[in-house]
Scaffold this motif. Structure first.
Motif, mmCIF file in Angstrom:
data_model
loop_
_atom_site.group_PDB
_atom_site.id
_atom_site.type_symbol
_atom_site.label_atom_id
_atom_site.label_comp_id
_atom_site.label_asym_id
_atom_site.label_seq_id
_atom_site.Cartn_x
_atom_site.Cartn_y
_atom_site.Cartn_z
ATOM 1 N N VAL B 21 9.475 -2.376 5.887
ATOM 2 C CA VAL B 21 9.662 -3.587 5.077
ATOM 3 C C VAL B 21 8.318 -4.282 4.845
ATOM 4 O O VAL B 21 7.964 -4.651 3.720
ATOM 5 N N LEU B 22 7.533 -4.423 5.924
ATOM 6 C CA LEU B 22 6.243 -5.099 5.791
ATOM 7 C C LEU B 22 5.287 -4.283 4.929
ATOM 8 O O LEU B 22 4.531 -4.833 4.133
ATOM 9 N N ALA B 25 6.382 -4.719 1.431
ATOM 10 C CA ALA B 25 6.107 -6.104 1.015
ATOM 11 C C ALA B 25 4.631 -6.306 0.732
ATOM 12 O O ALA B 25 4.258 -7.009 -0.216
ATOM 13 N N SER B 26 3.769 -5.676 1.543
ATOM 14 C CA SER B 26 2.338 -5.892 1.330
ATOM 15 C C SER B 26 1.891 -5.297 -0.006
ATOM 16 O O SER B 26 0.912 -5.737 -0.591
ATOM 17 N N VAL B 28 4.217 -4.927 -2.729
ATOM 18 C CA VAL B 28 4.950 -5.671 -3.756
ATOM 19 C C VAL B 28 4.380 -7.076 -3.929
ATOM 20 O O VAL B 28 4.223 -7.574 -5.043
ATOM 21 N N PHE B 29 4.087 -7.696 -2.782
ATOM 22 C CA PHE B 29 3.643 -9.092 -2.846
ATOM 23 C C PHE B 29 2.133 -9.208 -2.683
ATOM 24 O O PHE B 29 1.626 -10.184 -2.161
ATOM 25 N N TYR B 30 1.407 -8.167 -3.124
ATOM 26 C CA TYR B 30 -0.052 -8.180 -2.965
ATOM 27 C C TYR B 30 -0.673 -9.262 -3.834
ATOM 28 O O TYR B 30 -0.375 -9.379 -5.020
ATOM 29 N N VAL B 31 -1.516 -10.058 -3.221
ATOM 30 C CA VAL B 31 -2.225 -11.092 -3.971
ATOM 31 C C VAL B 31 -3.714 -10.807 -3.889
ATOM 32 O O VAL B 31 -4.270 -10.629 -2.794
ATOM 33 N N VAL B 33 -7.331 -11.570 -3.567
ATOM 34 C CA VAL B 33 -8.194 -12.675 -3.152
ATOM 35 C C VAL B 33 -9.636 -12.244 -3.375
ATOM 36 O O VAL B 33 -10.066 -11.210 -2.865
#
Lengths: 192, 268
Positions: B21-22, B25-26, B28-31, B33
């Motif tokens: 899941v993590l 998620a890392s 899919v939800f990568y931002v 910076v």
């Protein structure tokens, strides 16, 4: 019935206040109450995570641990779930709402090690709550946590301009104050 | 053997499930910076003084990288930090002029009158709540050292006469003292300023004379004496225009109370 719910919530928020009566989660209670802003940020993050982790841990307990007879692994499993959940929430919040992330961001990692989150997850099981009670209890406890945080932050903001003897300044006086607030909350112990 | 296998399997599955899941998620939800933000934050002083107007050093670094703030936005860091930031961002730095805080009040314990004896909390902001402070002058320094206590760089100290002193070397012109002072007595001024009327009182001369020996009367003698026309009297208080003043010193001689002074800085 309504009376029961009222007492249940009141007990979780005030009579058995998680910080002042059960003494769980005292690190943020002393650590981030020096300013009202950070106390509110921490409270908001805690309310959010507490409800999620309480529910997830309850589901895991009922679905996996109880059915397989692995109740003795509760501590280990809950810590894993909470740590994973906080990481996940942090990533989601950073992506979905940068504004919320800026407000809660620095508090989220701290919550991983907040005893209150784990304490509530265990209490839900130990007091035999059903699903609805778990949700309400987790929320109400976190609200009680916020209440104590706000009271403490309010008092400590006043302390900034008070004359405090050098030997008491900072953490010592924080602990004494926490004890005194705890004592006043004990006055309500008979209600439940 | 049975229970051991169940336990290992259950915990293994939980661990595996969470890591999947993590991991997902890392992605899919990568931002993204900007790595330069951390680099810039590293060269900033890290005192989080807020002198730049941002919430803290990392906030200011982000603004610098995005180009919303100039590379010399960090007042506390001065020219050397601006240079370093410019190096990281690959632009040229414009040298900002060094600024230093000065206390715009000369009414010390012996020269300024007090209305009553204040014995409350040792903080100027608290003292202001008691009939606007114990000093007869409504503009002067209360001398309880709120600026001294709040200076993030330890550049201020309380003198024996009841007025704060500025250590020019340590002062970074972050402006914290200006913000915390309930009367805004400290002011941040460029080191090129040669003269100033070190008083904050806008009271009429007659009143100032009665309550303080070191107040600006607003008489305008300095204004008349100034060959460069660099002085204006604004509501009974002389104000020096830094751009026009050449530091000739003619006004110092004329000032009846001696508060029009030459400014001496130990830094350039």
């Amino acid at each position: 019935m309504q009376q029961d719910w009222f007492m249940f919530i009141l007990s979780a928020i005030i009579v058995n206040n998680i910080l002042l009566i059960r003494f769980l989660g005292n690190c943020p209670f002393l650590g981030v109450t020096t300013a009202m802003d950070s106390a509110l940020g921490m409270s908001a993050a805690c309310i959010f995570v507490n409800v999620l982790s309480g529910v997830l841990c309850w589901i895991f307990q009922k679905a996996v641990l109880d059915t397989l007879g692995l109740e003795y692994l509760q501590t280990l499993a809950f810590i894993l779930i909470i740590a994973g959940l906080v990481q996940f929430v942090e990533m989601v919040v950073q992506k979905v709402s940068p504004a919320l992330y800026r407000a809660l961001g620095i508090y989220l990692p701290l919550i991983t090690t907040n005893c209150m989150i784990f304490g509530v997850a265990v209490l839900n099981i130990r007091e035999d709550h059903d699903f609805i009670h778990t949700v309400v209890y987790s929320l109400a406890t976190a609200l009680g946590f916020s209440l104590a945080m706000v009271i403490m932050a309010g008092i400590r903001e006043r302390m900034l301009i008070a004359r405090i003897p050098k030997l008491l300044d900072g953490v010592p006086l924080g602990l004494i104050t926490a004890g005194m607030i705890g004592l006043t909350f004990y006055a309500l112990a008979g209600i439940s | 053997m049975g229970p051991i296998i169940t336990a290992v399997a259950a915990m293994g599955a939980l661990g595996l499930g969470l890591s999947v899941v993590l991991g997902v998620a890392s992605k899919v939800f990568y931002v993204y910076v900007d790595p330069r933000i951390t680099q810039v934050a590293d060269v900033l002083p890290g005192a989080n003084c807020g002198g730049c107007g941002y919430a803290g050093c990392s906030d200011c670094a982000a603004a610098m990288v995005e180009g919303k703030a100039p590379v010399n936005a960090c007042k506390a860091g001065g020219a050397s930090v601006a240079q370093a930031v410019a190096g990281v961002l690959g632009v040229s730095a414009v040298a900002a002029e060094r600024e230093v805080a000065r206390i715009f009040c000369k009414g010390d314990n012996t020269r300024a009158e007090r209305k009553f004896q204040y014995m409350g909390i040792n903080d100027c902001r608290a003292a202001m709540l008691v009939s606007s402070g114990d000093k007869s002058c409504g503009y002067g320094c209360l001398g309880l050292g709120t600026c001294v206590a709040n200076c993030p760089f330890g550049a201020l100290s309380m003198g024996e006469d009841g007025l704060p002193r500025v250590d020019d070397e340590k002062c970074t012109a972050c402006g914290t003292c200006v913000k915390v002072c309930p009367r805004h007595i400290p002011r941040v001024i460029p080191v090129s300023q040669k003269a100033a009327s070190l008083c904050s009182s806008h009271d009429v001369g007659k009143l100032v004379k009665e309550i303080c020996e070191a107040g600006c009367l607003g008489c305008g003698l300095c204004k008349k004496a100034c060959p460069e026309k660099a002085i204006e009297v604004v509501k009974f208080l002389s104000v020096v225009d830094t751009a026009k003043c050449n530091g000739c010193g003619k006004c110092f001689e004329k000032c009846p109370t001696g508060i029009m002074q030459s400014l001496v800085f130990t830094v350039v």
